[in-house]
Design a protein around this motif. Structure first.
Motif, PDB file in Angstrom:
ATOM      1  N   TYR A 171       1.768  15.025  -8.459  1.00 36.57           N
ATOM      2  CA  TYR A 171       0.920  16.272  -8.770  1.00 36.57           C
ATOM      3  C   TYR A 171       1.881  17.756  -8.570  1.00 36.57           C
ATOM      4  O   TYR A 171       1.336  18.549  -8.689  1.00 36.57           O
ATOM      5  CB  TYR A 171      -0.259  16.276  -7.766  1.00 36.57           C
ATOM      6  N   GLY A 172       3.150  17.407  -7.966  1.00 41.29           N
ATOM      7  CA  GLY A 172       4.227  18.518  -7.681  1.00 41.29           C
ATOM      8  C   GLY A 172       3.819  18.932  -6.378  1.00 41.29           C
ATOM      9  O   GLY A 172       2.953  18.932  -5.503  1.00 41.29           O
ATOM     10  N   GLU A 173       5.051  19.547  -5.759  1.00 38.53           N
ATOM     11  CA  GLU A 173       5.027  20.252  -4.741  1.00 38.53           C
ATOM     12  C   GLU A 173       3.995  21.081  -4.166  1.00 38.53           C
ATOM     13  O   GLU A 173       3.468  21.345  -2.999  1.00 38.53           O
ATOM     14  CB  GLU A 173       6.483  20.844  -4.315  1.00 38.53           C
ATOM     15  N   LEU A 174       3.654  22.002  -5.144  1.00 38.17           N
ATOM     16  CA  LEU A 174       2.878  22.997  -4.993  1.00 38.17           C
ATOM     17  C   LEU A 174       1.531  22.464  -4.574  1.00 38.17           C
ATOM     18  O   LEU A 174       0.651  22.912  -3.373  1.00 38.17           O
ATOM     19  CB  LEU A 174       2.292  23.798  -6.222  1.00 38.17           C
ATOM     20  N   THR A 175       0.854  21.310  -5.025  1.00 39.56           N
ATOM     21  CA  THR A 175      -0.292  20.777  -4.751  1.00 39.56           C
ATOM     22  C   THR A 175      -0.264  20.077  -3.283  1.00 39.56           C
ATOM     23  O   THR A 175      -1.017  20.129  -2.641  1.00 39.56           O
ATOM     24  CB  THR A 175      -0.693  19.772  -5.910  1.00 39.56           C
ATOM     25  N   SER A 176       0.854  19.451  -2.872  1.00 39.82           N
ATOM     26  CA  SER A 176       1.248  18.826  -1.800  1.00 39.82           C
ATOM     27  C   SER A 176       1.020  20.042  -0.621  1.00 39.82           C
ATOM     28  O   SER A 176       0.487  19.716   0.378  1.00 39.82           O
ATOM     29  CB  SER A 176       2.449  18.247  -1.815  1.00 39.82           C
ATOM     30  N   VAL A 216       0.845  -1.319   0.169  1.00 43.04           N
ATOM     31  CA  VAL A 216      -0.027   0.016  -0.060  1.00 43.04           C
ATOM     32  C   VAL A 216       0.835   1.434   0.104  1.00 43.04           C
ATOM     33  O   VAL A 216       0.392   2.487  -0.653  1.00 43.04           O
ATOM     34  CB  VAL A 216      -0.872  -0.042   1.097  1.00 43.04           C
ATOM     35  N   LYS A 217       1.961   1.079   0.765  1.00 40.53           N
ATOM     36  CA  LYS A 217       2.792   2.458   0.789  1.00 40.53           C
ATOM     37  C   LYS A 217       3.213   3.101  -0.463  1.00 40.53           C
ATOM     38  O   LYS A 217       3.518   4.225  -0.333  1.00 40.53           O
ATOM     39  CB  LYS A 217       3.895   2.364   1.943  1.00 40.53           C
ATOM     40  N   LYS A 218       3.263   2.625  -1.497  1.00 40.55           N
ATOM     41  CA  LYS A 218       3.612   2.872  -2.794  1.00 40.55           C
ATOM     42  C   LYS A 218       2.453   3.702  -3.350  1.00 40.55           C
ATOM     43  O   LYS A 218       2.716   4.264  -4.662  1.00 40.55           O
ATOM     44  CB  LYS A 218       4.115   1.793  -3.747  1.00 40.55           C
ATOM     45  N   PHE A 219       1.400   3.622  -2.924  1.00 36.63           N
ATOM     46  CA  PHE A 219       0.222   4.449  -3.673  1.00 36.63           C
ATOM     47  C   PHE A 219      -0.125   5.589  -3.302  1.00 36.63           C
ATOM     48  O   PHE A 219      -0.035   5.907  -1.854  1.00 36.63           O
ATOM     49  CB  PHE A 219      -0.991   3.133  -3.692  1.00 36.63           C
ATOM     50  N   VAL A 220      -0.603   6.705  -4.011  1.00 38.20           N
ATOM     51  CA  VAL A 220      -0.781   7.791  -3.673  1.00 38.20           C
ATOM     52  C   VAL A 220      -2.023   8.044  -2.828  1.00 38.20           C
ATOM     53  O   VAL A 220      -3.094   7.096  -2.997  1.00 38.20           O
ATOM     54  CB  VAL A 220      -0.989   8.906  -5.098  1.00 38.20           C
ATOM     55  N   VAL A 221      -2.105   8.960  -1.651  1.00 40.60           N
ATOM     56  CA  VAL A 221      -3.016   9.049  -0.991  1.00 40.60           C
ATOM     57  C   VAL A 221      -3.295   7.741   0.227  1.00 40.60           C
ATOM     58  O   VAL A 221      -3.426   8.138   1.377  1.00 40.60           O
ATOM     59  CB  VAL A 221      -4.628   9.846  -1.379  1.00 40.60           C
ATOM     60  N   TYR A 240       7.613   4.900  -6.080  1.00 40.95           N
ATOM     61  CA  TYR A 240       6.576   5.247  -5.132  1.00 40.95           C
ATOM     62  C   TYR A 240       5.838   6.207  -5.707  1.00 40.95           C
ATOM     63  O   TYR A 240       6.247   7.504  -6.111  1.00 40.95           O
ATOM     64  CB  TYR A 240       7.364   5.612  -3.885  1.00 40.95           C
ATOM     65  N   LYS A 241       4.469   5.984  -5.666  1.00 38.09           N
ATOM     66  CA  LYS A 241       3.372   7.187  -6.124  1.00 38.09           C
ATOM     67  C   LYS A 241       3.150   8.112  -5.042  1.00 38.09           C
ATOM     68  O   LYS A 241       1.961   7.674  -4.586  1.00 38.09           O
ATOM     69  CB  LYS A 241       2.308   6.359  -6.814  1.00 38.09           C
ATOM     70  N   THR A 242       3.593   9.252  -4.932  1.00 41.53           N
ATOM     71  CA  THR A 242       3.333  10.188  -3.746  1.00 41.53           C
ATOM     72  C   THR A 242       2.589  11.401  -4.530  1.00 41.53           C
ATOM     73  O   THR A 242       2.860  11.415  -5.754  1.00 41.53           O
ATOM     74  CB  THR A 242       4.425  10.427  -3.162  1.00 41.53           C
ATOM     75  N   ILE A 243       2.063  12.187  -3.616  1.00 42.51           N
ATOM     76  CA  ILE A 243       1.384  13.574  -4.333  1.00 42.51           C
ATOM     77  C   ILE A 243       2.222  14.429  -4.762  1.00 42.51           C
ATOM     78  O   ILE A 243       2.236  15.006  -5.856  1.00 42.51           O
ATOM     79  CB  ILE A 243       0.651  14.031  -3.125  1.00 42.51           C
TER      80      ILE A 243
END
Length: 306
Positions: free
Chosen positions: A210-215, A139-144, A203-206
Motif C-alpha cells: 500500500y506504500g510508505e504513505l499509508t504505513s 505468518v510473518k510474510k502476510f500483511v497485518v 514478504y507482503k507488508t503494508i
C-alpha cells in the motif's frame, strides 16, 4: 590463542548474536519487576524473588525466546543478507544444522522445566513454541497478520505471569495495551526499514502493498492511540512516580511522529526503531518508580551485608 580456540569463540559470539543474548536479560528483568511491582504487589518482594516456580517460568520463557530467535534467523537468513548484512555475516558462522540442533535442545529443556511447574505450564509453553515456529515459517510474510502476531509473541512472556498469579486487574490491562501499541508501532517501523529485503523475499507488508504513505498514516494513528492507556494509567490508577515515564513517552512520541513524516531512508527508520526500543527498555527500568521504597529497602539490606 590457537586457530581452533578463536573459531570456537567466534561461533559462540555468533550464536549469542543469533539468540540476541543482549535482549534476554532485559526480558528476565522485566518479568521480575512486573511480578514485584505490578502483578503481585501485595506479596513481599523477597518472597517473589525466591519463588522457585516463578524462577522456572522465567528460565523457560528465556529459553523459549532464545529458540524463537534461532528459528526466526533460520527462516530469515536470505532476507537478513539484504537488510542486515553485517549481522547476517556474523550469524552465518554457525551452520543452519547447528542452529536447528540448538533450537530443538532448547525446546526440550523448556518442556522439561514446564512439566515441573504444572501441566498447564507445559501446555502453555508448548503452544508458545508452536506459535513462534508458525509465525516464523508462515505468518510473518502476510500483511497485518504478521505484524499483529509478532507483537503478540513479544508480550506472551507476561501472559505466563498473569496465568501464574491469576491477576487480571484493569491496571495490568492498561500497561499491556500501552506495551502492545509500542511494539506494534515498532514492528511497522521495521517493515519500512526492511523494504528491500522483504520485497526480494516476497514478504507482503503494508509498505510494499500500500506504500510508505499509508504505513505512516497507520503508525500515526497507533501512536495517537497510546494516549488512551497513558491517560488511564496516570489519572485512574496509582502508579507512583512512573507517571514521569509516561509523560516523557508522550513528549518523545510527539517528536517521533514529527521525524516519521520527514523520514524516507533506511537510516531514518533505523533511528525511529531505536527510539521505540529505548522507550520499551527504559519502561522496564522505570517500573521501579511505582514504589521506589522497595529498591531503597533492598539497597540498605545489601549495604548492611558489607
Amino acid at each position: 590463542m590457537n586457530r581452533k580456540s578463536k573459531l570456537l569463540i567466534m561461533k559462540i559470539v555468533s550464536l549469542f548474536s543469533v539468540i540476541r543474548g543482549y535482549n534476554i536479560p532485559i526480558i528476565i528483568l522485566a518479568q521480575y519487576l512486573s511480578a514485584i511491582f505490578i502483578l503481585a504487589p501485595e506479596k513481599k518482594p523477597l518472597y517473589v524473588i525466591l519463588d522457585i516456580y516463578l524462577l522456572l517460568i522465567v528460565i523457560a520463557t528465556a529459553l523459549t525466546i532464545a529458540s524463537g530467535y534461532i528459528i526466526n534467523s533460520f527462516y530469515d537468513s536470505k532476507k537478513d543478507l539484504i537488510n542486515r548484512p553485517n549481522k547476517s555475516t556474523l550469524d552465518r558462522l554457525v551452520s543452519q544444522k547447528t542452529k536447528l540442533s540448538v533450537y530443538f535442545t532448547l525446546n526440550f529443556a523448556v518442556a522439561f522445566l514446564a512439566i515441573f511447574i504444572s501441566w498447564r505450564a507445559f501446555l502453555y509453553f508448548s503452544v508458545y513454541i508452536f506459535l513462534i515456529w508458525f509465525y516464523s515459517h508462515k505468518v510473518k510474510k502476510f500483511v497485518v497478520i504478521g505484524n499483529l502476531m509478532a507483537t503478540l509473541m513479544a508480550i506472551l512472556p507476561f501472559f505466563a505471569l498473569l496465568l501464574y498469579y491469576k491477576n487480571f486487574y484493569e491496571v495490568i490491562i492498561c500497561h499491556a495495551t500501552f506495551l502492545f501499541l509500542l511494539i506494534l508501532i515498532r514492528e511497522m517501523i521495521k517493515d519500512l526499514e526492511n523494504i528491500k529485503g522483504d520485497l526480494a523475499n516476497d514478504y507482503k507488508t503494508i509498505p510494499i502493498l500500500y506504500g510508505e504513505l499509508t504505513s505512516k498514516k497507520i503508525i500515526t494513528l497507533l501512536t495517537i492511540l497510546t494516549i488512551i492507556p497513558v491517560f488511564l494509567l496516570i489519572e485512574k490508577f496509582e502508579i507512583g512516580n512512573m507517571d514521569l515515564y509516561f509523560y516523557s513517552c508522550l513528549l518523545i512520541l510527539l517528536l517521533f511522529l514529527l521525524k516519521l513524516w520527514k523520514s524516507d531512508t533506511k537510516e531514518h527508520y533505523l533511528l525511529l526503531h531505536n527510539v521505540l526500543k529505548f522507550l520499551i527498555v527504559s519502561g522496564v527500568f522505570c517500573i521501579i518508580l511505582i514504589n521506589p521504597s522497595i529498591v531503597v529497602y533492598f539497597w540498605h539490606k545489601i549495604v548492611s551485608l558489607f
